[in-house]
Design a protein around this motif. Structure first.
Motif, mmCIF file in Angstrom:
data_model
loop_
_atom_site.group_PDB
_atom_site.id
_atom_site.type_symbol
_atom_site.label_atom_id
_atom_site.label_comp_id
_atom_site.label_asym_id
_atom_site.label_seq_id
_atom_site.Cartn_x
_atom_site.Cartn_y
_atom_site.Cartn_z
ATOM 1 N N ALA A 76 0.848 -1.192 0.000
ATOM 2 C CA ALA A 76 0.000 0.000 0.000
ATOM 3 C C ALA A 76 0.885 1.244 0.000
ATOM 4 C CB ALA A 76 -0.897 0.008 1.225
ATOM 5 N N PRO A 77 0.474 2.306 -0.678
ATOM 6 C CA PRO A 77 1.284 3.527 -0.679
ATOM 7 C C PRO A 77 1.389 4.100 0.721
ATOM 8 C CG PRO A 77 -0.917 3.940 -1.580
ATOM 9 C CD PRO A 77 -0.781 2.456 -1.425
ATOM 10 N N PRO A 78 2.498 4.756 1.048
ATOM 11 C CA PRO A 78 2.664 5.309 2.396
ATOM 12 C C PRO A 78 1.636 6.395 2.682
ATOM 13 C CG PRO A 78 4.349 6.154 0.903
ATOM 14 C CD PRO A 78 3.633 5.074 0.164
ATOM 15 N N GLU A 79 1.275 6.508 3.952
ATOM 16 C CA GLU A 79 0.338 7.545 4.355
ATOM 17 C C GLU A 79 0.987 8.918 4.162
ATOM 18 O OE1 GLU A 79 -2.810 7.463 5.468
ATOM 19 O OE2 GLU A 79 -2.892 5.304 5.101
ATOM 20 N N PRO A 80 0.242 9.898 3.659
ATOM 21 C CA PRO A 80 0.826 11.233 3.491
ATOM 22 C C PRO A 80 1.127 11.872 4.837
ATOM 23 C CG PRO A 80 -1.542 11.288 3.072
ATOM 24 C CD PRO A 80 -1.156 9.841 3.209
ATOM 25 N N THR A 81 2.093 12.767 4.859
ATOM 26 C CA THR A 81 2.435 13.515 6.067
ATOM 27 C C THR A 81 2.169 14.990 5.818
ATOM 28 O OG1 THR A 81 4.745 13.630 5.309
ATOM 29 C CG2 THR A 81 4.174 11.868 6.850
ATOM 30 N N TYR A 82 1.949 15.725 6.907
ATOM 31 C CA TYR A 82 1.535 17.124 6.773
ATOM 32 C C TYR A 82 2.360 18.024 7.701
ATOM 33 C CZ TYR A 82 -2.436 14.853 4.551
ATOM 34 O OH TYR A 82 -3.219 14.079 3.729
ATOM 35 N N TRP A 83 2.551 19.263 7.265
ATOM 36 C CA TRP A 83 3.244 20.242 8.096
ATOM 37 C C TRP A 83 2.332 20.641 9.251
ATOM 38 C CZ3 TRP A 83 8.212 20.824 7.553
ATOM 39 C CH2 TRP A 83 8.810 20.654 6.293
ATOM 40 N N PRO A 84 2.822 20.629 10.488
ATOM 41 C CA PRO A 84 1.962 20.889 11.652
ATOM 42 C C PRO A 84 1.461 22.324 11.762
ATOM 43 C CG PRO A 84 4.256 20.719 12.321
ATOM 44 C CD PRO A 84 4.199 20.292 10.888
ATOM 45 N N LEU A 85 2.178 23.276 11.172
ATOM 46 C CA LEU A 85 1.793 24.690 11.316
ATOM 47 C C LEU A 85 0.988 25.218 10.137
ATOM 48 C CD1 LEU A 85 5.111 26.163 12.781
ATOM 49 C CD2 LEU A 85 3.131 25.236 14.007
#
Length: 365
Positions: A76-85
């Motif tokens: 499965a493709p990796p889960e996306p990550t997001y900038w916290p701010l």
């Protein structure tokens, strides 16, 4: 503030044979000899059965293990990550440094402010005399320089996220005791990377080389999301609002919706270095007395950024009314409307902490 298995071999399936067709035949028996062949085979099989060595049952051959299908082996493709701010999707690894919050002067004497255009998020808070000070947050991008750098307030305990480092010109002893008690690390004049700009007058000439400072700050965990992030499609309809003004008493900050974002029409930032606000979030807050006066004799206010209050989110030329809640000074900011949770569209947000008493907010279509 973070980038496969070798291709799996699948054997070709056997060729399908159309119904009614014959498989390829190497030799065909003549019709006249077929009965004799069958009789000979039957006799041979009976002879072999008679020569058997006991009553053991015949063990069927083990079936060959089936090859996993491509759907079973595809990762499965990796889960996306997001900038916290900002809530924006991140590619690559997170920075090795913590969030850096820099206290920036916000009076005409600060012009031109330097480095605001690189901030992920900005919080404007009340200080003495009805003026304001900025807390500029840096994580995804760190500018070479930022300033003018000014002092901390006890209000910052409720603003600075856990794990962040504050760059400041210092603070009154009572404030330093409270900041230290809250476990917030800070950097000030005398530390490497903090310097005086000789072309400006004190106290508006203290600057910080954030690029240099960030290289010596280390962090083990990524910071949590500062706001509840979402998308524009998540927002309720709201009402039209193309302009707004947050009034703190002696100072007011005005915004105008232009080209999909919000422009600070009375900014002190250098041209081309203004904060690119995608949204403006106004939170009405309680303000108390910090318990001391500044050198000019003004009582120092303290924003009580905990509990709950009215919230107004300006995005896309519209305004959504709601409520903010925060469990203690270090709790997460939560937003809601009468219909449920409210998420801020991912992007750069300017947060106005406007006093619920003696402060004001106006907006128009």
């Amino acid at each position: 503030m973070v980038e496969g298995a070798p291709p799996h071999f699948v054997p070709e399936p056997p060729l399908d044979t159309p119904a009614g067709s014959e498989l390829p035949v190497r030799h065909r028996l003549h019709p006249s000899s077929s009965k004799a062949v069958v009789a000979a085979l039957v006799a041979a099989s009976l002879l072999l059965a008679g020569c058997g060595g006991g009553d053991d049952e015949e063990t069927p051959a083990e079936a060959a293990p089936s090859e996993p299908t491509s759907s079973e082996t595809t990762e499965a493709p990796p889960e996306p990550t997001y900038w916290p701010l900002t809530g924006l999707e991140r590619t690559g690894n997170a920075p090795k440094h913590p969030v850096i919050v820099t206290k920036v002067d916000n009076t005409s004497s600060s012009a031109p402010q330097v480095g605001l255009g690189s901030a992920d998020l900005v919080v404007e808070e009340l200080v003495e005399g009805g003026y304001t000070r900025l807390a500029a947050f840096y994580y995804s991008k760190v500018p070479a320089n930022i300033g003018p750098v000014r002092s901390m307030r006890a209000s910052d305990i409720g603003i600075v996220p856990e794990g962040a480092t504050v760059v400041t010109s210092g603070a009154a002893p009572v404030t330093i005791n409270r900041i230290d008690g809250a476990g917030i690390p800070w950097i000030t004049e005398g530390d490497a990377g903090v310097y005086r700009e000789t072309s400006r007058s004190a106290p508006y000439n203290l600057f910080a080389r954030l690029g240099e400072i960030s290289k010596r700050l280390k962090v083990e965990e990524e910071p949590p999301a500062y706001l509840p992030w979402g998308t524009e499609a998540d927002l309720p309809r709201g009402g039209k609002a193309s302009t707004l003004t947050a009034d703190f008493g002696a100072h007011s900050t005005s915004w105008q919706f232009q080209d999909g974002g919000y422009v600070n029409t009375d900014s002190y930032a250098a041209e081309g270095d203004r904060f690119p606000a995608d949204s403006v979030l106004v939170l009405r807050v309680k303000v108390g007395d910090a318990g001391y006066r500044d050198p000019a004799g003004y009582p120092v206010p303290e924003t009580k950024f905990e509990g709950k209050g009215a919230a107004l989110l300006f995005h896309g030329g519209r305004v959504i009314r709601g409520t903010w809640t925060k469990d203690g000074l270090t709790g997460a900011i939560e937003l809601s409307t009468k219909d449920g949770d409210l998420a801020v569209p991912a992007g750069h947000v300017w947060v106005e902490l406007v006093p619920a008493v003696n402060g004001d907010l106006t907006f128009a279509k």
